[in-house]
Design an enzyme around this catalytic site. Structure first.
Site, PDB file in Angstrom:
ATOM      1  N   HIS A 119     -11.248  -2.750   4.761  1.00 34.00           N
ATOM      2  CA  HIS A 119     -10.323  -2.089   6.197  1.00 34.00           C
ATOM      3  C   HIS A 119     -11.622  -0.496   6.590  1.00 34.00           C
ATOM      4  CE1 HIS A 119      -8.307   0.446   3.441  1.00 34.00           C
ATOM      5  NE2 HIS A 119      -7.517   0.974   4.653  1.00 34.00           N
ATOM      6  N   ASP A 120     -12.173  -0.192   5.696  1.00 33.58           N
ATOM      7  CA  ASP A 120     -12.247   1.310   5.554  1.00 33.58           C
ATOM      8  C   ASP A 120     -14.166   0.965   5.823  1.00 33.58           C
ATOM      9  OD1 ASP A 120      -9.958   3.153   5.601  1.00 33.58           O
ATOM     10  OD2 ASP A 120     -10.105   2.782   2.909  1.00 33.58           O
TER      11      ASP A 120
ATOM     12  N   ASP B 286      -3.213   4.476  -1.996  1.00 36.99           N
ATOM     13  CA  ASP B 286      -4.319   4.872  -1.298  1.00 36.99           C
ATOM     14  C   ASP B 286      -4.435   6.397  -2.337  1.00 36.99           C
ATOM     15  OD1 ASP B 286      -6.044   4.696   0.820  1.00 36.99           O
ATOM     16  OD2 ASP B 286      -4.123   6.980   1.412  1.00 36.99           O
TER      17      ASP B 286
ATOM     18  N   ASP C  92       0.707  -1.500  -0.409  1.00 44.19           N
ATOM     19  CA  ASP C  92      -0.546  -0.187   0.141  1.00 44.19           C
ATOM     20  C   ASP C  92       1.143   1.514   0.287  1.00 44.19           C
ATOM     21  OD1 ASP C  92      -2.484   1.533   0.751  1.00 44.19           O
ATOM     22  OD2 ASP C  92      -3.322   0.414   1.892  1.00 44.19           O
TER      23      ASP C  92
ATOM     24  N   GLU D 135      -6.763   3.537  -5.263  1.00 44.10           N
ATOM     25  CA  GLU D 135      -8.614   3.570  -4.664  1.00 44.10           C
ATOM     26  C   GLU D 135      -9.281   4.854  -4.985  1.00 44.10           C
ATOM     27  OE1 GLU D 135      -9.987   4.542  -0.742  1.00 44.10           O
ATOM     28  OE2 GLU D 135      -8.267   4.907  -0.792  1.00 44.10           O
TER      29      GLU D 135
END
Length: 558
Positions: A345-346, A214, A112, A282
């Protein structure tokens, strides 16, 4: 441990130069995966030890959320050193062991990269904020106040309040789209772009196979700092905290989504190309996510994959909604490549977010493996884990702390992985106080418990992933004939001269199927059946799927 060290199911795509196209990627949140040293926090050595389990799922690649040096105010998404490992996660040597072990198992490794912003403790920012004359004075987004002392424009932070923070050293505001401790880098400065490309080179040289990028659409801001226009209330459809966060009241035309971003993405692709590496970006935009995904993955000189948030939505998607999304992708991203996920994870785990029964979870898992694009699954998703209930006293997520109790944050999907039912921490850690509490509700769904249960969700995921891996039509093929008949979604995936008809009843009642003509062979994540006439598949029971394959020998009647 013997049961989870089995050989992976089905062929892998590791020798394919386009290994990423149709790949199944397993997201690891390192703080919560496996603690190897008893400090209550997962680490890289723990990941290396558990890679045989991931391989047993039939996965093609892993994506590891940030493990870089960080003050951890946003749990690694605030980077203080891009080229080192935070001591809580181990060392660079531990990371090398992850790479070596993964590659021995045939797994690609994606990490990431957080390029849009750094921590305020990064040396770059420390230098930039000293004065307006420092070497890196222009590496972040600085702006003078308006004559009345207020911020330069109306941009808002995702974490609440203005996106501008006053700094007394420079007597200017700096931009932060996230926490005030996460200043945004200035991509209009060529030296910033070169420094970030060097970061990518560092990890590529170390053996990584790609990146999850990200907030990829946040890199570049409007150089004129124009105000964002208001967003009509009926368009406020953000995935995370849509009602309580004023960020969702703006159309973010100028604070992100800038066309100048494409030039940097082409430079990044050029850096990755010699290594055969791939990236998945993302795209954080509730209104234009699919459009931007299409822009960023078009052609052969931008990103290989991007994901938007359409299937990370709060409300369970209906057959009609899924068809709309797939058709919109065909319109806006015909030359691109999506990467789909139901959990990460969000967001709240989709088993709870959509209030899914066991049967519904299985159908959605099969559907995910049949979609055109690549696929991400989030650790514990394959166990059918629901969202954990984390009390406010144990909360760690700054987003949840800010908007509690209307929005409880993201800690409920970040609790430790449950490996077995022994001890207090389900095999995650020997610590008495893991960084987040292990959910007692999760214990019955541990890896060990499900390994011994042939009908468990875990084995369904294995079968669905193996089916995708075994059939290029599902992994890489085109799709066509997207139809909705009540609660039934259907489409056909094709690759060369093979076609697979996929139908899913996403409802609580039996429903009719618009089956294709001709003779097909039945497939399912559970077991293949013999040749049948297409007309025999006329209805599906509640939460049932059906896959039919048409191969040349069936067409010829051999």
């Amino acid at each position: 441990m013997n049961k989870i060290e089995k050989q992976p199911l089905g062929p892998r795509m590791t020798d394919d130069p386009e290994w990423w196209r149709g790949a199944v990627i397993y997201q690891i949140y390192p703080r919560s995966f496996q603690d190897s040293n008893g400090d209550g926090i997962g680490d890289l050595a723990g990941i290396a030890a558990r890679l045989p389990y991931i391989s047993s799922l039939g996965i093609d690649a892993i994506w590891i959320s940030p493990f870089f040096t960080s003050p951890m105010k946003d749990f690694g998404y605030d980077v203080a050193d891009y080229c080192d490992v935070d001591p809580m996660f181990g060392t660079l040597g531990d990371f090398d062991q992850v790479i070596e072990t993964a590659h021995e198992l045939g797994l690609k490794v994606m990490i990431d990269l957080v390029m849009s912003h750094t921590s305020d403790q990064h040396p770059w920012f420390s230098n930039s904020r000293k004065s307006r004359d420092e070497e890196r004075s222009n590496w972040y987004v600085w702006a003078d106040p308006k004559p009345d002392g207020t911020p330069p424009n109306n941009w808002l932070s995702i974490f609440g309040g203005s996106a501008w923070q006053w700094d007394a050293r420079r007597e200017q505001y700096y931009l932060h789209n996230f926490l005030t401790s996460q200043p945004d880098l200035n991509f209009h400065e060529p030296a910033v772009q070169e420094a970030l490309l060097d970061v990518a080179r560092f990890w590529l040289e170390r053996g990584v196979d790609g990146f999850r990028l990200d907030t990829i659409n946040f890199y570049t801001h409007d150089a004129q700092l124009r105000d964002n226009p208001a967003l009509a209330p009926e368009k406020r459809n953000a995935t995370i905290a849509p009602s309580v966060n004023p960020y969702n009241h703006q159309e973010h035309l100028y604070s992100k989504n800038r066309p100048e971003n494409l030039a940097f993405l082409r430079k990044l692709r050029a850096v990755m190309e010699p290594y055969g590496a791939a990236a998945v970006g993302e795209v954080g935009d509730a209104q234009r996510g699919l459009e931007i995904m299409g822009q960023y993955t078009a052609g052969t000189d931008l990103m290989q994959m991007c994901y938007a948030f359409e299937f990370l939505c709060a409300v369970q998607p209906t057959a009609t909604r899924i068809a709309e999304v797939l058709q919109t992708v065909d319109e806006l991203a015909a030359d691109g490549w999506a990467c789909w996920a139901f959990s990460n994870h969000d967001v709240m785990r989709h088993a709870s977010r959509w209030n899914l029964s066991d049967a519904a979870q299985r159908v959605f898992a099969t559907l995910l493996m049949c979609l055109r694009g690549s696929v991400c699954i989030y650790q514990g998703e394959e166990l059918g884990l629901p969202e954990a209930d984390v009390p406010f006293s144990a909360l760690q997520d700054p987003y949840g702390i800010e908007f509690w109790p209307e929005f409880k944050g993201r800690d409920g999907c970040r609790t430790p992985m449950v490996w077995d039912q022994s001890g207090e921490n389900a095999g995650f850690s020997t610590s008495n106080t893991p960084w987040l509490p292990v959910s007692k509700e999760h214990l019955k769904s541990s890896v060990a418990a499900q390994e011994d249960a042939p009908d468990a969700v875990l084995h369904h995921y294995r079968r669905a992933i193996a089916l995708r891996s075994e059939h290029p039509a599902l992994a890489k093929g085109k799709h066509a004939d997207i139809q909705v008949n009540g609660t039934v979604l259907s489409f056909i995936r094709t690759y060369e001269d093979v076609a697979i008809f996929c139908a899913f009843n996403l409802g609580e009642e039996p429903a009719e199927v618009n089956q294709p003509a001709g003779t097909w062979r039945k497939l399912s994540p559970d077991q293949p059946l013999g040749p049948i006439a297409g007309a025999e598949i006329s209805r599906l029971e509640a939460w049932q799927s059906c896959l039919l394959i048409r191969e040349p020998q069936l067409t010829k009647g051999t």
